[in-house]
Design a protein around this motif. Structure first.
Motif, PDB file in Angstrom:
ATOM      1  N   GLU A 254      30.334  35.200  57.791  1.00 51.23           N
ATOM      2  CA  GLU A 254      30.483  36.057  56.613  1.00 51.23           C
ATOM      3  C   GLU A 254      31.931  36.460  56.369  1.00 51.23           C
ATOM      4  N   ARG A 257      33.520  34.018  54.010  1.00 48.19           N
ATOM      5  CA  ARG A 257      32.859  33.597  52.780  1.00 48.19           C
ATOM      6  C   ARG A 257      33.414  34.241  51.516  1.00 48.19           C
ATOM      7  N   SER A 275      26.661  27.603  52.367  1.00 48.15           N
ATOM      8  CA  SER A 275      25.922  28.488  53.290  1.00 48.15           C
ATOM      9  C   SER A 275      24.913  27.699  54.103  1.00 48.15           C
TER      10      SER A 275
END
Length: 275
Positions: A254, A257, A275
């Motif tokens: 994360e 991202r 993802s």
């Protein structure tokens, strides 16, 4: 590979200054179904290069017609603008007649690198300092060619380049970003390097600081990325030194991202693919 180009434009002659001296510029543009992504940024960089080299900028309507001729689907459009022929030795002609050539070919990004990240290494080669050409995508890329010859391992996706003073600049064909102490940073490109169009768009969209930093900054980075306007953004998963010894690992997740998501929004890539 299927390619297309303007049918009325033939081969480049041996006296073309782009061929002889690297006297010209190029752009590589992602095109989706005839629509060029980051088109204004590409044209702005081309215009900066024309001003720096003293070249006439091609007519806007001529440039704007090219993405629509690139073909359907995802394509990469490459434009090459040279000063043309003429002049005496290095002295360019007083009134150049530039040549614009282009080709378009199918393109596929590498989503596995978006998800898993990439292994990179430091290069031995150092980029020379030349502020007059800094940021431009000019045709003389011999430093990048030499740097790319430093490794053959297919597991290594890219090489990171420093300048002759030891500051980080870029990868061989991508820009570099990292997050340190919660702050996004990227190398300053006022003395050498290519200022990518995706980099420019991300600088406008996100609070990214341009800094002078050596490669040791990556050892303290919580996350790091490479990006360009074709491939999108690859998280860094491993950093090696120039001998291939591991220096640092990251676990892409994360933390990686947010910058990637903004970049891929700008390029029209689906978030689900990363993802």
């Amino acid at each position: 590979m299927s390619e297309s180009r303007l049918p009325e434009e033939g081969a480049v002659p041996l006296d073309d200054r782009g061929l002889a001296y690297g006297d010209g510029l190029f752009e590589t543009v992602l095109v989706r179904d005839g629509e060029a992504l980051l088109w204004e940024a590409h044209l702005a960089r081309l215009a900066r290069g024309c001003r720096a080299l003293g070249l006439p900028m091609p007519a806007r309507d001529r440039l704007d017609s090219l993405p629509g001729q690139a073909g359907e689907g995802l394509r990469v459009l490459k434009l090459i603008l040279t000063r043309g022929s003429g002049g005496r030795g290095y002295l360019p002609p007083a009134e150049p007649s530039p040549r614009l050539r282009w080709q378009a070919a199918p393109f596929s990004p590498q989503p596995h690198r978006w998800r898993a990240g990439v292994r990179v290494r430091l290069c031995r080669l150092r980029l020379g300092l030349q502020p007059a050409l800094a940021g431009l995508k000019h045709l003389n890329r011999l430093e990048n060619v030499l740097a790319r010859q430093e490794w053959q391992d297919p597991e290594v996706a890219e090489g990171l380049l420093c300048d002759s003073d030891g500051w980080l600049v870029e990868a061989t064909c991508m820009n570099l970003f990292w997050r340190r102490d919660g702050r996004l940073e990227t190398p300053r490109l006022d003395r050498c390097g290519v200022a990518g169009t995706l980099r420019a768009a991300l600088l406008e969209a996100l609070p990214i600081a341009e800094v002078d930093a050596g490669p040791e900054v990556l050892l303290d980075a919580e996350a790091a990325w490479l990006g360009n306007s074709l491939q999108g953004v690859w998280p860094l998963a491993r950093l090696d030194d120039a001998r291939g010894s591991e220096l640092k690992r990251w676990a892409p997740g994360e933390a990686h991202r947010s910058l990637q998501a903004e970049a891929h929004r700008l390029l029209g890539y689906s978030p689900s693919m990363a993802s």
